[in-house]
Scaffold this motif. Sequence first.
Motif, PDB file in Angstrom:
ATOM      1  N   ILE A 380      -4.214  14.621  14.376  1.00  0.00           N
ATOM      2  CA  ILE A 380      -2.921  14.998  14.957  1.00  0.00           C
ATOM      3  C   ILE A 380      -2.582  14.080  16.120  1.00  0.00           C
ATOM      4  O   ILE A 380      -1.428  13.655  16.286  1.00  0.00           O
ATOM      5  CB  ILE A 380      -2.938  16.471  15.421  1.00  0.00           C
ATOM      6  N   PHE A 405       3.481  16.185  24.472  1.00  0.00           N
ATOM      7  CA  PHE A 405       3.692  17.240  23.488  1.00  0.00           C
ATOM      8  C   PHE A 405       4.381  18.438  24.124  1.00  0.00           C
ATOM      9  O   PHE A 405       4.039  18.846  25.231  1.00  0.00           O
ATOM     10  CB  PHE A 405       2.353  17.728  22.931  1.00  0.00           C
ATOM     11  N   ILE A 408       3.599  21.992  18.548  1.00  0.00           N
ATOM     12  CA  ILE A 408       3.126  21.549  17.239  1.00  0.00           C
ATOM     13  C   ILE A 408       3.218  22.751  16.299  1.00  0.00           C
ATOM     14  O   ILE A 408       2.724  23.834  16.627  1.00  0.00           O
ATOM     15  CB  ILE A 408       1.671  21.047  17.280  1.00  0.00           C
ATOM     16  N   MET A 456       6.165  18.192  14.944  1.00  0.00           N
ATOM     17  CA  MET A 456       5.850  17.999  16.369  1.00  0.00           C
ATOM     18  C   MET A 456       7.127  17.911  17.199  1.00  0.00           C
ATOM     19  O   MET A 456       8.134  17.386  16.738  1.00  0.00           O
ATOM     20  CB  MET A 456       5.049  16.712  16.551  1.00  0.00           C
TER      21      MET A 456
END
Length: 464
Positions: A380, A405, A408, A456
């Motif tokens: 990932i 991030f 997810i 994502m």
Amino acid sequence: MNVKQKTIKGEISLKGVGLHTGANVTLTFCPAPDNHGFKFQRVDLPGQPIIDADCDNVTDTARGTTITQNGASISTVEHVMASLVGMDLDNILIKVDGPETPIMDGSSIKFVEALEEAGLAIQNTDREYYTIPHNITYTEPDRKVEIVAMPLDDYRFTCMIDYNSPVLGSQHAGISTIDEFKKEIASCRTFCFLHELEYQLNHNLIKGGDLNNAIVIVDKEVTKQELQHLAKIFNRKEIDVAPQGILNNMELRYQNEPARHKLLDMIGDLALVGVHLKGHIMAARPGHAANVAFAKKIKAAIKKEKGKKKITNYDINAKPVYDTVQIMNILPHRQPFLFVDKVIELTKTYVVGVKNVTMNEEFFKGHFPGAPVFPGVLQIEAMAQTGGILVLNTVPDPENYLTYFLKIDNVRFRSQVQPGDTLIFRCDLMEPIRRGIAQMKGIGMVGDKIAVEAEMMAQITKVK
């Protein structure tokens, strides 16, 4: 020759009432950029939330199709959606100041006329089609529903309805190409049976209903008193039963208008697949629930095919867009935490990166050294770094930005990745980047097999 995407030249509005809510509502068609697709916006709610016209967002099909996203819903979208497909459009924002689209005359014709008045605009991006590769079927045996999509280099529809009604009988309708929609289908109005009308009236379910926007089929013996009661409800001097077995509030535009309207509904519901289709759709006794279930089945087939197609034909020996040294000028990561060896394709909407998995990776010292497997969490991370290159490519000085991030979703590991494997990642933008926030769909392949996939969300921020 490739077909270009289309939108409209300018905004145009229509006003009416919602069939079920009875609320006065204004609907505005607005031009939208390339790859925007069809989206609704509830401009009457705080934050004016956006609702993607997507079959995965459908939350109700009881008396029309309702979609919900971001805490907002919009009902009875099928007639609007049918008009957009029938007018061969790709990118439109539909602003609505209420919970339901206006019913107008019960068909799509008013929406079609408004879109024509706004004028069509050709855009720069090629349109994406999904051509049905083999028969895709859907059945509901208990309701005798059957729908099949068959391969065809066009968009053709055939529809049959049968309600076991001696008045309505069995009806068929069809178009050989979507170009026939405006002339043959757009003006066909919704219909209901008298017993359904009475039930909905008694339960206050059609607050915006009027005898001008629906064909009422008289499927039972009706007394003069019942007709007088209906006339009073709809502010009519009198109502009677026409020879065709319908209330005499209107004349049929086609002898098989109910079947044509069911075809209209199907076109609108299948528009929620989110891509232009090529194929022959044949349906027996369709309804909103079946249409949406069938749309989801087609969308699943598209997703499966895309996941395979996007990776299998890449030449990993071709000259890279970015090699490792160039990647380090973009990403802040360094060994042993740099997981992209090269980028072999890069556009404004997707990126393809390569990761060669070797036994001398640091993590193999402690991650199953006797049976080494590339850790899923690092797969990932490698996918995210590939996507980060796509996002950072949108700013002139990527070395001054970091990618973080935010979320997810839908992560799936489908096969093990071992030393000696070459992972090819493709990350596609799911929608245009807004305020530095990017949503991407990523797939990692080894050979022709999917190893990992995920959705994502990331944000790029400038280094202070």
